[in-house]
Motif scaffolding. Structure first.
Motif, PDB file in Angstrom:
ATOM      1  N   ALA A   1      -3.753   4.780  -5.676  1.00  0.00           N
ATOM      2  CA  ALA A   1      -3.816   3.864  -4.535  1.00  0.00           C
ATOM      3  C   ALA A   1      -5.186   3.828  -3.881  1.00  0.00           C
ATOM      4  CB  ALA A   1      -2.765   4.270  -3.499  1.00  0.00           C
TER       5      ALA A   1
ATOM      6  N   PHE B   1       2.214   1.726  -3.484  1.00  0.00           N
ATOM      7  CA  PHE B   1       1.192   2.284  -4.373  1.00  0.00           C
ATOM      8  C   PHE B   1       1.101   3.799  -4.210  1.00  0.00           C
ATOM      9  CE2 PHE B   1      -1.553  -1.830  -4.668  1.00  0.00           C
ATOM     10  CZ  PHE B   1      -0.691  -2.317  -5.635  1.00  0.00           C
ATOM     11  N   ARG B   2       1.150   4.266  -2.976  1.00  0.00           N
ATOM     12  CA  ARG B   2       1.034   5.713  -2.735  1.00  0.00           C
ATOM     13  C   ARG B   2       2.232   6.479  -3.299  1.00  0.00           C
ATOM     14  NH1 ARG B   2      -1.876   3.936   2.001  1.00  0.00           N
ATOM     15  NH2 ARG B   2       0.060   3.507   3.139  1.00  0.00           N
TER      16      ARG B   2
ATOM     17  N   GLU C   1       0.831  -1.209   0.000  1.00  0.00           N
ATOM     18  CA  GLU C   1       0.000   0.000   0.000  1.00  0.00           C
ATOM     19  C   GLU C   1       0.864   1.258   0.000  1.00  0.00           C
ATOM     20  OE1 GLU C   1      -3.962  -1.740   2.329  1.00  0.00           O
ATOM     21  OE2 GLU C   1      -2.323  -0.804   3.474  1.00  0.00           O
TER      22      GLU C   1
END
Length: 205
Positions: free
Chosen positions: A157, A149-150, A146
């Motif tokens: 995200a 993704f950011r 996660e």
């Protein structure tokens, strides 16, 4: 069709394209497996593509190498692409169809092995059955993905959910393009300890 013509790696004259609600279907013939594979890569670049069915048949030109010759070329290509892990991979060739078996630590090694044999003369198809066996135990794997993704400029995200079951990852949600879908999958595979990524992301059309 315009993107196929734009790509210098592909002779598109014998390839037919059909589109239905964002689903692209390729039929026809190519002289190499590499061209067939590249047709799928080209389709991923086109905005609005939600799914791809690549039904192109490979018809090698006359004078193609024999299976033993392809097998020797495959082994040489693997040694060049993966000098430290090639011995963990076993290529088998049957009527021009290459099967890859074995175990590696990372997904990029699995992809490199397939890429190494994909372009070989005489290859009709490639079946990649190499297993991922990480040496590192997964730790906080969901949060690591996660966070990745950011950081990624290509991936939104907020629209992707990550589910972790031990070393296996499932991606769910909606993305804007096939390129974003591929990038999300590649990012998930980069997390230490991942053994499998199930990508169920859908492309908005």
């Amino acid at each position: 069709e315009a993107e196929l013509k734009w790509s210098p790696q592909i002779n598109e004259k014998d390839i037919a394209v059909k589109v239905n609600d964002g689903e692209v279907t390729f039929t026809g013939f190519t002289g190499t497996y590499y061209e067939k594979y590249q047709a799928g890569v080209v389709a991923r670049r086109v905005e609005g593509v939600a799914a791809i069915a690549n039904d192109i048949q490979v018809k090698p030109i006359a004078g193609s190498p024999t299976d033993p010759e392809i097998a020797r070329a495959a082994l040489a290509a693997l040694k060049l692409a993966l000098p430290f892990t090639w011995e963990q991979i076993q290529p088998t060739v049957t009527q021009g169809r290459v099967s890859l078996d074995g175990k590696v630590e990372w997904q990029f090694q699995r992809e490199e092995a397939e890429s190494a044999v994909r372009h070989l003369h005489g290859v009709i198809s490639v079946q990649n059955s190499i297993l991922i066996k990480p040496r590192v135990a997964p730790e906080n794997i969901k949060h690591r993905i996660e966070d990745a993704f950011r950081r990624n400029a290509v991936v939104d995200a907020k629209r992707i959910s990550v589910d972790a079951n031990g070393s296996e990852i499932t991606l769910q949600g909606e993305v804007r393009s096939w390129a974003e879908r591929d990038q999300a999958q590649q990012t998930a595979w980069s997390a230490p300890g991942v053994s499998n990524v199930k990508n169920t992301l859908t492309v908005r059309t």
